[in-house]
Scaffold this motif. Structure first.
Motif, PDB file in Angstrom:
ATOM      1  N   LYS A   1     -16.681 -38.637  30.927  1.00 19.04           N
ATOM      2  CA  LYS A   1     -17.153 -37.693  31.954  1.00 19.04           C
ATOM      3  C   LYS A   1     -16.632 -38.122  33.332  1.00 19.04           C
ATOM      4  N   LYS A   2     -16.266 -37.125  34.140  1.00 20.01           N
ATOM      5  CA  LYS A   2     -15.850 -37.414  35.517  1.00 20.01           C
ATOM      6  C   LYS A   2     -17.083 -37.520  36.403  1.00 20.01           C
ATOM      7  N   PHE A   3     -17.051 -38.498  37.323  1.00 21.32           N
ATOM      8  CA  PHE A   3     -18.191 -38.663  38.232  1.00 21.32           C
ATOM      9  C   PHE A   3     -17.711 -39.101  39.608  1.00 21.32           C
ATOM     10  N   ASP A   4     -18.563 -38.835  40.618  1.00 28.76           N
ATOM     11  CA  ASP A   4     -18.321 -39.279  41.993  1.00 28.76           C
ATOM     12  C   ASP A   4     -19.197 -40.499  42.241  1.00 28.76           C
ATOM     13  N   ALA A   5     -18.679 -41.450  43.000  1.00 22.72           N
ATOM     14  CA  ALA A   5     -19.434 -42.686  43.266  1.00 22.72           C
ATOM     15  C   ALA A   5     -19.499 -42.976  44.753  1.00 22.72           C
ATOM     16  N   VAL A   6     -20.654 -43.468  45.178  1.00 19.99           N
ATOM     17  CA  VAL A   6     -20.841 -43.972  46.538  1.00 19.99           C
ATOM     18  C   VAL A   6     -21.035 -45.474  46.420  1.00 19.99           C
ATOM     19  N   PHE A   7     -20.283 -46.236  47.211  1.00 20.61           N
ATOM     20  CA  PHE A   7     -20.285 -47.693  47.019  1.00 20.61           C
ATOM     21  C   PHE A   7     -19.863 -48.424  48.289  1.00 20.61           C
ATOM     22  N   SER A   8     -20.154 -49.721  48.300  1.00 20.94           N
ATOM     23  CA  SER A   8     -19.553 -50.619  49.286  1.00 20.94           C
ATOM     24  C   SER A   8     -18.669 -51.586  48.505  1.00 20.94           C
ATOM     25  N   LEU A   9     -17.886 -52.370  49.199  1.00 20.57           N
ATOM     26  CA  LEU A   9     -16.976 -53.304  48.539  1.00 20.57           C
ATOM     27  C   LEU A   9     -17.477 -54.725  48.676  1.00 20.57           C
ATOM     28  N   ASP A  10     -17.347 -55.502  47.619  1.00 23.34           N
ATOM     29  CA  ASP A  10     -17.570 -56.938  47.729  1.00 23.34           C
ATOM     30  C   ASP A  10     -16.666 -57.664  46.742  1.00 23.34           C
ATOM     31  N   GLU A  11     -16.868 -58.966  46.624  1.00 19.48           N
ATOM     32  CA  GLU A  11     -16.016 -59.764  45.748  1.00 19.48           C
ATOM     33  C   GLU A  11     -16.821 -60.296  44.574  1.00 19.48           C
ATOM     34  N   ASN A  12     -16.142 -60.454  43.464  1.00 22.97           N
ATOM     35  CA  ASN A  12     -16.768 -61.063  42.295  1.00 22.97           C
ATOM     36  C   ASN A  12     -15.888 -62.221  41.842  1.00 22.97           C
ATOM     37  N   THR A  13     -16.499 -63.395  41.722  1.00 22.63           N
ATOM     38  CA  THR A  13     -15.747 -64.567  41.269  1.00 22.63           C
ATOM     39  C   THR A  13     -16.184 -64.916  39.850  1.00 22.63           C
ATOM     40  N   TRP A  14     -15.209 -64.993  38.951  1.00 20.61           N
ATOM     41  CA  TRP A  14     -15.493 -65.303  37.548  1.00 20.61           C
ATOM     42  C   TRP A  14     -14.410 -66.243  37.037  1.00 20.61           C
ATOM     43  N   ASN A  15     -14.838 -67.388  36.523  1.00 20.12           N
ATOM     44  CA  ASN A  15     -13.890 -68.395  36.015  1.00 20.12           C
ATOM     45  C   ASN A  15     -12.850 -68.793  37.069  1.00 20.12           C
ATOM     46  N   GLY A  16     -13.312 -68.894  38.314  1.00 21.35           N
ATOM     47  CA  GLY A  16     -12.423 -69.323  39.390  1.00 21.35           C
ATOM     48  C   GLY A  16     -11.487 -68.244  39.915  1.00 21.35           C
ATOM     49  N   TYR A  17     -11.624 -67.026  39.385  1.00 22.35           N
ATOM     50  CA  TYR A  17     -10.740 -65.924  39.786  1.00 22.35           C
ATOM     51  C   TYR A  17     -11.561 -64.889  40.562  1.00 22.35           C
ATOM     52  N   THR A  18     -11.146 -64.577  41.772  1.00 24.32           N
ATOM     53  CA  THR A  18     -11.908 -63.645  42.625  1.00 24.32           C
ATOM     54  C   THR A  18     -11.222 -62.287  42.699  1.00 24.32           C
ATOM     55  N   THR A  19     -12.000 -61.233  42.458  1.00 26.10           N
ATOM     56  CA  THR A  19     -11.466 -59.872  42.546  1.00 26.10           C
ATOM     57  C   THR A  19     -12.380 -59.011  43.415  1.00 26.10           C
ATOM     58  N   ILE A  20     -11.814 -57.917  43.952  1.00 29.91           N
ATOM     59  CA  ILE A  20     -12.614 -56.940  44.698  1.00 29.91           C
ATOM     60  C   ILE A  20     -13.355 -56.083  43.675  1.00 29.91           C
ATOM     61  N   GLN A  21     -14.637 -55.846  43.913  1.00 29.50           N
ATOM     62  CA  GLN A  21     -15.379 -54.947  43.021  1.00 29.50           C
ATOM     63  C   GLN A  21     -16.121 -53.899  43.848  1.00 29.50           C
ATOM     64  N   LEU A  22     -16.470 -52.809  43.197  1.00 29.94           N
ATOM     65  CA  LEU A  22     -17.255 -51.754  43.839  1.00 29.94           C
ATOM     66  C   LEU A  22     -18.729 -52.024  43.550  1.00 29.94           C
ATOM     67  N   ARG A  23     -19.529 -52.060  44.602  1.00 31.45           N
ATOM     68  CA  ARG A  23     -20.972 -52.226  44.431  1.00 31.45           C
ATOM     69  C   ARG A  23     -21.612 -50.853  44.623  1.00 31.45           C
ATOM     70  N   LEU A  24     -21.997 -50.239  43.509  1.00 29.04           N
ATOM     71  CA  LEU A  24     -22.493 -48.864  43.532  1.00 29.04           C
ATOM     72  C   LEU A  24     -23.804 -48.727  44.291  1.00 29.04           C
ATOM     73  N   LYS A  25     -23.915 -47.605  45.002  1.00 34.12           N
ATOM     74  CA  LYS A  25     -25.190 -47.215  45.587  1.00 34.12           C
ATOM     75  C   LYS A  25     -25.770 -46.032  44.820  1.00 34.12           C
ATOM     76  N   ASP A  26     -24.874 -45.155  44.314  1.00 35.63           N
ATOM     77  CA  ASP A  26     -25.325 -43.998  43.536  1.00 35.63           C
ATOM     78  C   ASP A  26     -24.114 -43.355  42.877  1.00 35.63           C
ATOM     79  N   ILE A  27     -24.357 -42.583  41.815  1.00 26.37           N
ATOM     80  CA  ILE A  27     -23.289 -41.786  41.202  1.00 26.37           C
ATOM     81  C   ILE A  27     -23.824 -40.399  40.881  1.00 26.37           C
TER      82      ILE A  27
END
Length: 566
Positions: A536-562
């Motif tokens: 299904k297609k959806f719209d998302a409202v989010f802010s950006l933050d980082e997620n670090t896993w196993n020493g590797y950091t990536t940008i992730q979307l932190r959802l507020k609502d969909i």
């Protein structure tokens, strides 16, 4: 709970384009800056690199010269000075700041925090009596005092002077103190009126250093306290507060005082969010569960081992606080259901057994559940005491003013206040408060709003874009972390509910017409899993933050609502 999405007005495209060319940051960044009122290179420079030179002259604040003169007079005459403050984070950091600053210069300084239960909020008669018993002739009151008309008069009769440093709204009358520093005074022309109590205290010590030609570096060690108070008191992080918070966070990260370090442990790159959710609740817990002086002791202790012991004690208070506020919140929710008051426009609840130290937190929790102006009452001596919380856009202080015939005393801000009244007035007040809110609130305000800065395609979320975005910090009221809307997303097949009770939504998304993918986390959005299933297609409202896993950091979307895409 249903939410309404509101897109902020688009910034002027010509201004945004011109700023992007001057800064070399790209149009997406310049649009966000223009939305925040930053339209020139010079304004952007001040925003990204706040300088202590940008602080206002403290002597622009009404009565500042009188405050400095009275304190210096006390020091020259060998008088005993008492530093008096409220028992919350703003009050205890203020007392820690002022007392340690003065003690560095002068020995005859004592501190006083009122007992939340025996004395209540603000300046107390017991505190003044304590001052008299200890030959104190000058009280510096911080984060309180602007409404202490009778208490200040009582002190004057005993030969005790007051210097008041407050930031709450004054009443019709100003106390007859030697000096009343409050940028919200109608007769004060200070250029910035959103300082917290600790911020006003900081302006006083800044004035003392200027008077004595001390270098401005003298003030740096106190900025961690000011940043902590700014974060905890939820004042706007704009103007002077932004400068103070920015440099205060630098102090916390580079050379924090022992007490703050002991609460943060090994954490690196401490943000205002860490201050709000880790440091502030623990400092507050001392005043809520035991006594605010424990927090002052922690914040002024210079021995690492003793500081660690204080931090352990405070951690225990915080654990007790969490358990207490959780059980009272459940009782309060049940009371609303039992009284069949779910559909009112206000929440007003009372139980004489509820712990006075946590009613403010409970009021916040109830506001999260029913989203309407909320008051939680408990018994306090012969009277009832309450904490009030509001919803965005509604001034609860003004609403309380309209109910003043049923209230003994109240004080606070637009979104948070405290009050006391006689038990016989509780039902009258409850009825009147519902009536006032019903007549004055815009019904739209009773649905939580997500304010969206701009629409953004996933392909525009680059490492460079995020690197610049992080420099918008410190975030807070007046400068919230940017919120984005992206349309026509699909889950790549990883969508699931996670967490101990499966309440959080986790997935990976891509957007139509692009191969860019991002991991997504949506706290407490697990119930919306069905919106992203089966492609299904959806719209998302989010802010950006980082997620670090196993020493590797990536940008992730932190959802507020969909929502389902239209």
């Amino acid at each position: 709970m249903k939410t309404r999405w509101t897109l902020k007005p688009k910034p002027d495209p010509i201004t945004a384009q011109a700023l992007a060319e001057k800064l070399g940051t790209g149009l997406a960044v310049s649009k966000l800056l223009v939305q925040r009122g930053i339209t020139t290179f010079e304004e952007a420079k001040k925003f990204f690199r706040p300088q202590l030179d940008g602080l206002h002259d403290p002597f622009l604040m009404k009565d500042m010269d009188r405050a400095v003169a009275r304190i210096e007079q006390a020091m020259e005459a060998g008088e005993n000075i008492m530093v008096y403050g409220d028992y919350d984070v703003d009050g205890t950091t203020s007392v820690a700041l002022m007392s340690s600053f003065l003690k560095f210069r002068y020995p005859n300084v004592t501190t006083y925090i009122p007992d939340r239960y025996a004395e209540g909020y603000g300046v107390s008669y017991q505190g003044i009596d304590y001052a008299e018993d200890n030959d104190v002739s000058l009280i510096i009151a911080l984060d309180c005092g602007i409404k202490a008309i009778d208490k200040v008069a009582y002190a004057r009769k005993k030969g005790i002077d007051f210097v008041i440093c407050d930031h709450h709204r004054p009443g019709n009358e100003i106390p007859e103190a030697v000096a009343v520093l409050d940028p919200k005074r109608s007769d004060c022309n200070y250029p910035y009126d959103e300082l917290c109590g600790c911020g006003v205290g900081f302006k006083l010590i800044q004035a003392i250093t200027i008077k004595n030609n001390e270098p401005k570096e003298t003030l740096l060690p106190y900025l961690d306290l000011v940043a902590t108070a700014i974060g905890a008191d939820i004042v706007p992080i704009t103007g002077e507060n932004r400068i103070l918070a920015y440099h205060g966070l630098h102090v916390i990260n580079v050379a924090p005082r022992k007490g703050i370090q002991s609460l943060l442990g090994e954490r690196k790159n401490v943000s205002i969010t860490d201050v709000v959710f880790i440091v502030a609740p623990r400092i507050n817990a001392a005043g809520r569960m035991k006594h605010g002086l424990h927090a002052v002791n922690l914040l002024t202790e210079e021995d690492e081992a003793i500081s660690a012991t204080y931090a352990e004690e405070i951690e225990t208070y915080n654990t007790d606080r969490r358990s207490t506020d959780k059980s009272i919140t459940e009782e309060a929710k049940q009371q609303i259901l039992d009284l069949q008051e779910e559909n009112r426009l206000t929440t007003v609840v009372y139980d004489e057994q509820w712990h006075k130290g946590v009613i403010g937190i409970v009021a916040s929790r109830l506001t999260e559940t029913w989203y309407r102006p909320t008051l939680v009452f408990t018994k306090s001596g012969e009277r009832l005491a309450a904490s009030a919380r509001s919803v965005k856009g509604f001034d609860v202080y003004e609403a309380l003013e309209a109910c003043s015939e049923h209230i003994e005393q109240f004080g606070g801000h637009k979104y948070a206040a405290g009050l006391t009244l006689l038990e016989a007035e509780y039902d009258n007040f409850k009825r009147k408060f519902e009536e006032v809110v019903s007549q004055t609130i815009d019904r739209q305000l009773l649905t939580p709003e997500i304010a969206i800065d701009t629409e953004l395609d996933l392909k525009d979320i680059t490492p460079k874009f995020y690197r610049i975005l992080k420099q918008f910090a410190p975030f807070g009221p007046g400068n919230m972390s940017p919120v984005f809307l992206t349309r026509n997303l699909t889950d790549t097949g990883f969508g699931k509910c996670v967490g101990a009770d499966k309440t959080h939504l986790k997935c990976q998304v891509k957007q139509e017409g692009s191969n860019v993918k991002f991991d997504v986390i949506g706290f407490n959005l697990g119930e919306k899993l069905n919106l992203i299933e089966q492609g299904k297609k959806f719209d998302a409202v989010f802010s950006l933050d980082e997620n670090t896993w196993n020493g590797y950091t990536t940008i992730q979307l932190r959802l507020k609502d969909i929502r389902e895409s239209i």
